[in-house]
Design a protein around this motif. Structure first.
Motif, PDB file in Angstrom:
ATOM      1  N   HIS A  13       0.824  -1.224   0.014  1.00 14.88           N
ATOM      2  CA  HIS A  13      -0.042  -0.277  -0.211  1.00 14.88           C
ATOM      3  C   HIS A  13       0.808   1.335  -0.016  1.00 14.88           C
ATOM      4  N   ARG A  14       1.571   1.418  -0.991  1.00 16.32           N
ATOM      5  CA  ARG A  14       2.590   2.840  -1.118  1.00 16.32           C
ATOM      6  C   ARG A  14       3.007   3.048  -2.693  1.00 16.32           C
ATOM      7  N   THR A  15       3.570   4.216  -2.618  1.00 17.01           N
ATOM      8  CA  THR A  15       3.970   4.527  -4.098  1.00 17.01           C
ATOM      9  C   THR A  15       5.405   4.791  -4.088  1.00 17.01           C
ATOM     10  N   PHE A  16       6.129   4.971  -5.109  1.00 17.10           N
ATOM     11  CA  PHE A  16       7.478   5.232  -5.028  1.00 17.10           C
ATOM     12  C   PHE A  16       7.911   6.334  -5.815  1.00 17.10           C
ATOM     13  N   ASP A  17       8.923   7.188  -5.442  1.00 18.13           N
ATOM     14  CA  ASP A  17       9.316   8.322  -6.003  1.00 18.13           C
ATOM     15  C   ASP A  17      10.621   8.176  -6.902  1.00 18.13           C
ATOM     16  N   TYR A  18      10.583   8.903  -8.016  1.00 15.70           N
ATOM     17  CA  TYR A  18      11.559   8.821  -9.157  1.00 15.70           C
ATOM     18  C   TYR A  18      12.178  10.297  -9.608  1.00 15.70           C
ATOM     19  N   LEU A  19      13.229  10.224 -10.164  1.00 20.46           N
ATOM     20  CA  LEU A  19      13.647  11.516 -10.826  1.00 20.46           C
ATOM     21  C   LEU A  19      13.404  11.692 -12.209  1.00 20.46           C
ATOM     22  N   TYR A  20      13.062  12.850 -12.705  1.00 16.78           N
ATOM     23  CA  TYR A  20      13.100  13.112 -14.129  1.00 16.78           C
ATOM     24  C   TYR A  20      13.435  14.602 -14.292  1.00 16.78           C
ATOM     25  N   ASP A  21      13.778  14.891 -15.620  1.00 17.94           N
ATOM     26  CA  ASP A  21      14.334  16.172 -15.870  1.00 17.94           C
ATOM     27  C   ASP A  21      13.221  17.210 -16.055  1.00 17.94           C
ATOM     28  N   GLN A  22      11.840  16.900 -15.889  1.00 17.22           N
ATOM     29  CA  GLN A  22      10.877  17.613 -16.018  1.00 17.22           C
ATOM     30  C   GLN A  22       9.654  16.986 -15.326  1.00 17.22           C
ATOM     31  N   GLU A  23       8.376  17.693 -15.201  1.00 18.55           N
ATOM     32  CA  GLU A  23       7.298  16.936 -14.557  1.00 18.55           C
ATOM     33  C   GLU A  23       6.583  16.336 -15.424  1.00 18.55           C
ATOM     34  N   ILE A  24       5.947  15.119 -15.038  1.00 16.92           N
ATOM     35  CA  ILE A  24       5.080  14.239 -15.981  1.00 16.92           C
ATOM     36  C   ILE A  24       3.562  14.373 -15.536  1.00 16.92           C
ATOM     37  N   GLU A  25       2.918  14.321 -16.460  1.00 19.72           N
ATOM     38  CA  GLU A  25       1.390  14.265 -16.219  1.00 19.72           C
ATOM     39  C   GLU A  25       1.026  13.129 -15.607  1.00 19.72           C
ATOM     40  N   ALA A  26       0.095  13.392 -14.499  1.00 23.26           N
ATOM     41  CA  ALA A  26      -0.557  11.935 -14.045  1.00 23.26           C
ATOM     42  C   ALA A  26      -1.117  11.182 -15.063  1.00 23.26           C
ATOM     43  N   GLY A  27      -0.969   9.932 -14.840  1.00 27.05           N
ATOM     44  CA  GLY A  27      -1.928   8.857 -15.965  1.00 27.05           C
ATOM     45  C   GLY A  27      -0.900   8.237 -16.908  1.00 27.05           C
ATOM     46  N   VAL A  28       0.286   9.072 -16.918  1.00 31.56           N
ATOM     47  CA  VAL A  28       1.201   8.560 -18.167  1.00 31.56           C
ATOM     48  C   VAL A  28       2.015   7.169 -17.572  1.00 31.56           C
ATOM     49  N   ARG A  29       2.343   6.233 -18.611  1.00 30.62           N
ATOM     50  CA  ARG A  29       3.295   5.244 -18.055  1.00 30.62           C
ATOM     51  C   ARG A  29       4.695   5.527 -18.140  1.00 30.62           C
ATOM     52  N   VAL A  30       5.226   5.068 -17.164  1.00 30.10           N
ATOM     53  CA  VAL A  30       6.674   5.284 -17.258  1.00 30.10           C
ATOM     54  C   VAL A  30       7.623   3.822 -17.140  1.00 30.10           C
ATOM     55  N   LYS A  31       8.499   3.556 -17.600  1.00 33.98           N
ATOM     56  CA  LYS A  31       9.445   2.474 -17.140  1.00 33.98           C
ATOM     57  C   LYS A  31      10.631   2.761 -16.238  1.00 33.98           C
ATOM     58  N   VAL A  32      10.370   2.053 -15.117  1.00 35.30           N
ATOM     59  CA  VAL A  32      11.476   2.418 -13.829  1.00 35.30           C
ATOM     60  C   VAL A  32      12.050   1.066 -13.400  1.00 35.30           C
ATOM     61  N   SER A  33      13.244   1.339 -12.925  1.00 30.43           N
ATOM     62  CA  SER A  33      13.776   0.253 -12.351  1.00 30.43           C
ATOM     63  C   SER A  33      13.218   0.139 -10.803  1.00 30.43           C
ATOM     64  N   PHE A  34      13.172  -1.213 -10.566  1.00 28.84           N
ATOM     65  CA  PHE A  34      12.517  -1.719  -9.165  1.00 28.84           C
ATOM     66  C   PHE A  34      13.408  -2.778  -8.916  1.00 28.84           C
ATOM     67  N   GLY A  35      14.166  -2.609  -7.474  1.00 28.47           N
ATOM     68  CA  GLY A  35      14.944  -3.733  -7.252  1.00 28.47           C
ATOM     69  C   GLY A  35      15.871  -4.135  -8.487  1.00 28.47           C
ATOM     70  N   ALA A  36      15.840  -5.328  -8.780  1.00 22.58           N
ATOM     71  CA  ALA A  36      16.817  -5.670 -10.088  1.00 22.58           C
ATOM     72  C   ALA A  36      16.125  -5.515 -11.429  1.00 22.58           C
ATOM     73  N   LYS A  37      14.713  -5.372 -11.262  1.00 22.47           N
ATOM     74  CA  LYS A  37      13.976  -5.288 -12.362  1.00 22.47           C
ATOM     75  C   LYS A  37      13.354  -4.073 -13.092  1.00 22.47           C
ATOM     76  N   LYS A  38      13.025  -4.125 -14.091  1.00 27.50           N
ATOM     77  CA  LYS A  38      12.627  -2.929 -14.774  1.00 27.50           C
ATOM     78  C   LYS A  38      10.759  -3.192 -14.920  1.00 27.50           C
ATOM     79  N   VAL A  39      10.226  -2.267 -14.423  1.00 30.36           N
ATOM     80  CA  VAL A  39       8.692  -2.481 -14.297  1.00 30.36           C
ATOM     81  C   VAL A  39       8.055  -1.362 -14.933  1.00 30.36           C
ATOM     82  N   ILE A  40       6.806  -1.499 -15.119  1.00 30.30           N
ATOM     83  CA  ILE A  40       6.000  -0.389 -15.885  1.00 30.30           C
ATOM     84  C   ILE A  40       5.264   0.370 -14.529  1.00 30.30           C
TER      85      ILE A  40
END
Ligand code: ADP
Ligand code: ZN
Ligand code: ZN
Length: 653
Positions: A13-40
């Motif tokens: 029951h939680r979310t995660f924070d990431y960095l990006y060089d500009q703001e991204i609109e809510a509802g957009v899909r991103v690829k991030v690394s999570f642990g050893a994996k890349k997830v959507i």
């Protein structure tokens, strides 16, 4: 640098924070690394600060514009909160698989518009007219309706006409149907009548088609989305009306991972979009009847069948004095009469396979699944015993493992054996069996239905796949076999479901101008339920049940949640729930009752032992407050070896 909050599909029951060089609109899909994996993941917000140090960067932004727009996001936030389900899992479960996997949101193939619109060759009845006018009078704001119409009363006709009106306003319409109600007949009825692109969303589509359907809805290229439960999440920016057909049907409840009820969520979606909601059925659920009583739904009634058709004649055959197997003499005689007149007959039995029991006549041993507390079902065409819970199968034993005699026999009937028995009684009549085994092959169901729709005399044998949505014009008689299990069930909803099923199945008979006939074989002919079913007084029956539920303080007058734990080690599952019960009791909410843990009615399934803990309260908000607190603290209970658990809000069985 912007800090972006991302939801990821994990059971936390939680979310995660990431960095990006500009703001991204809510509802957009991103690829991030999570642990050893890349997830959507899905972007939820942009922030100035994070409580975490050392943030990773977003690997890739997958969408130019949000996949989930604000209304859908708000709807999904509501759903996640109500079902106490992790937001990441909810958001990703609400999208087609290809989007979940990060594939591009582009339409591969735009399905054509139905090219020729056919006007109906009849006028609407006064009852239909009243219902249509009542709904359209409220078309510009939220309003809930219960369209209670007997089978064949022309509810679908009402849906079609209100849908066309809403389409004329430039809006979209969402129509939800049960899993087994979305027949090719239903789809073509919508396509041939409505001046728009109708897109069906159901489990038979491949992933490319599912994505296309989703995107056509999102880009408002589809005017109508006709789908099973997951279609409640279809993005429809111009949504103007939601219809839930056969609202009482259990398949609107998802029974795994994110356990939502599409019927219940339709209220929220309609409220948030400020549009009308129409729940249609011949057999309203007790929940909807209560909502009508409480004026949360306006009830509209279609008491008569459309087009001059009359309700079928229903009678019982007492099976206590019948020793001839599955089919009584009387039933066979009646079938012969209709077939001789060139009519069709349908027999309904809610069990596939040949026989449900394989046992020893000498010592009573019975073949059971070694992974489940369940009997093995004999399937004759492959000569194997199969478990319908875990799918395990084996060759039937030749001699009894207990007494070594070769006195093994089958007992009871499934569709396959019924088909065989019918073959000996009616050697010259085609028999069409429709169940999961005969329709596994693609297009098999369509071929069977085509044969039936040719109108030639035949006997149709089927499971509940046939209970809804089909309109066979030459079907004169329906025989209902082996329903008595419903009277013995421990589920408090069992008689409600049985009455609904009997009325739905009966509704298949005699949809033309001649009166149809329904015959029910039972060993409990004196059960009070039959008084109502025989005389078509479902509402009186349901009102009686509703009174019982009120005095017993049961749903829909009370609210329930279920915590289920399962593990290969029985004790681990039990102990986990005991600790959960302790935690819940510490939350100290005295309006919430807690029972259990108790073993599930089928304790072992696929080698896992299932235990349940029930929570119930007359005060919904107290129950939900308790569940929210529980979720915050559940991590303090150490999960012993491989205990799996889930929460089910408003469980139905
Ligand atoms: P339901 O959805 O209530 O089971 P349907 O809408 O499928 O009922 O209608 C049953 C049958 O009656 C259909 O064949 C339909 O075309 C026909 N029908 C519906 N409304 C009328 C009407 N007003 N006059 C004549 N036939 C009608
Ligand atoms: Zn034996
Ligand atoms: Zn099994």
């Amino acid at each position: 640098m912007a800090i972006v909050e991302v939801a990821i599909s994990i059971p936390l029951h939680r979310t995660f924070d990431y960095l990006y060089d500009q703001e991204i609109e809510a509802g957009v899909r991103v690829k991030v690394s999570f642990g050893a994996k890349k997830v959507i993941g899905i972007v939820l917000s942009n922030k100035d600060k994070s409580e975490f140090k050392k943030l990773k960067s977003i690997e890739e932004v997958l969408d130019v514009s949000p996949i989930l727009d604000t209304p859908i996001l708000n709807f999904l936030f509501w759903a996640a909160k109500y079902y106490h389900h992790p937001i990441g899992e909810v958001l990703l479960a609400a999208m087609p698989k290809n989007l979940r996997l990060g594939k591009p949101a582009v339409i591969k193939k735009v399905i054509g518009l139905p090219n020729k619109i056919q006007a109906p060759d009849f006028d609407i009845t006064e009852e239909q007219d009243r219902a249509i006018k009542a709904i359209l009078a409220k078309q510009n704001a939220y309003h809930g309706f219960l369209l209670h119409g007997v089978t064949g009363s022309g509810k679908t006709e009402v849906y079609l006409r209100i849908t066309q009106e809403i389409l004329n306003q430039g809006k979209q319409v969402l129509v939800l149907v049960p899993e087994i109600g979305l027949t090719p007949q239903m789809i073509s009825r919508f396509e041939s009548r409505l001046d728009t692109r109708v897109v069906a969303i159901h489990s038979q589509l491949n992933e490319t088609q599912k994505l296309d359907a989703y995107l056509l809805a999102k880009e408002t290229q589809a005017g109508v989305i006709l789908g099973t439960r997951s279609a409640i999440f279809a993005p429809m920016p111009n949504l103007g009306l939601i219809i839930v057909d056969e609202e009482h049907d259990g398949s609107f409840k998802q029974q795994s991972s994110f356990r939502y009820s599409a019927r219940d969520l339709s209220f929220i979606r309609a409220k948030q979009a400020d549009i009308p909601l129409v729940l249609g059925t011949a057999t309203p659920s007790l929940e909807s009847l209560k909502n009508a009583m409480d004026s949360k739904l306006t009830r509209l009634t279609l008491a008569n069948r459309a087009g001059g058709a009359i309700m079928p004649k229903v009678s019982l055959i007492d099976m206590r004095s019948n020793f001839d197997g599955a089919l009584s003499k009387l039933l066979i005689e009646k079938m012969q009469q209709y077939l001789a007149k060139g009519r069709q007959v349908m027999l309904f039995i809610n069990r596939r396979g040949y026989a449900p029991v394989y046992f020893c006549t000498e010592c009573g041993w019975k073949s059971e699944c070694s992974h489940c507390n369940a009997s093995m079902i004999y399937h004759r065409h492959i000569n194997r015993l199969k478990c319908h819970h875990c799918g395990d199968e084996k060759m039937p034993e030749q001699t009894c493992p207990d007494c070594s005699q070769s006195t093994l026999e089958v007992y009871g009937y499934g569709t396959e054996r019924l088909e065989e028995t019918l073959g000996s009684h009616f050697p010259d009549t085609p028999i069409i069996r429709i169940d999961r085994d005969t329709t596994r092959r693609k297009k098999a169901l369509a071929q069977h239905l085509e044969k039936i729709n040719s109108g030639d005399p035949c006997i149709i044998v089927g499971t509940q796949m046939l209970a809804k949505g089909h309109d066979f014009s030459n079907l004169a008689m329906v025989g209902i076999l082996d329903i008595d299990g419903g009277f013995l069930s421990i589920n408090f909803r069992a008689t409600e479901y049985l009455a609904q099923l009997l009325i739905q199945v009966s509704g298949r008979a005699g949809r033309g101008l001649e009166q149809g006939e329904v015959v029910i074989q039972t060993r409990y002919p004196d059960h009070p339920m039959f008084n109502y079913v025989l005389s078509n007084r479902y509402t009186q029956f349901a009102s009686g049940l509703l009174k019982q539920r009120m005095s017993a303080a049961m749903p829909p007058f009370a609210h329930q949640a279920l915590l289920c734990a399962n593990a290969k080690n029985k004790q681990n599952a039990q102990e986990f729930l005991q600790e959960v019960a302790g935690l819940l009791k510490n939350i100290n909410m005295d309006t919430v009752e807690i029972w259990g843990p108790v073993a599930n009615s089928i304790e072992k399934k696929a080698d896992y032992y299932y235990f349940n803990l029930y929570l119930q309260s007359n005060d919904r908000s107290a129950l939900h407050q308790m569940l929210a607190t529980f979720n915050q603290h559940v991590d303090t209970i150490k999960l012993k070896n491989k205990v799996r658990w889930y929460l089910d809000v408003d469980p139905i069985d």
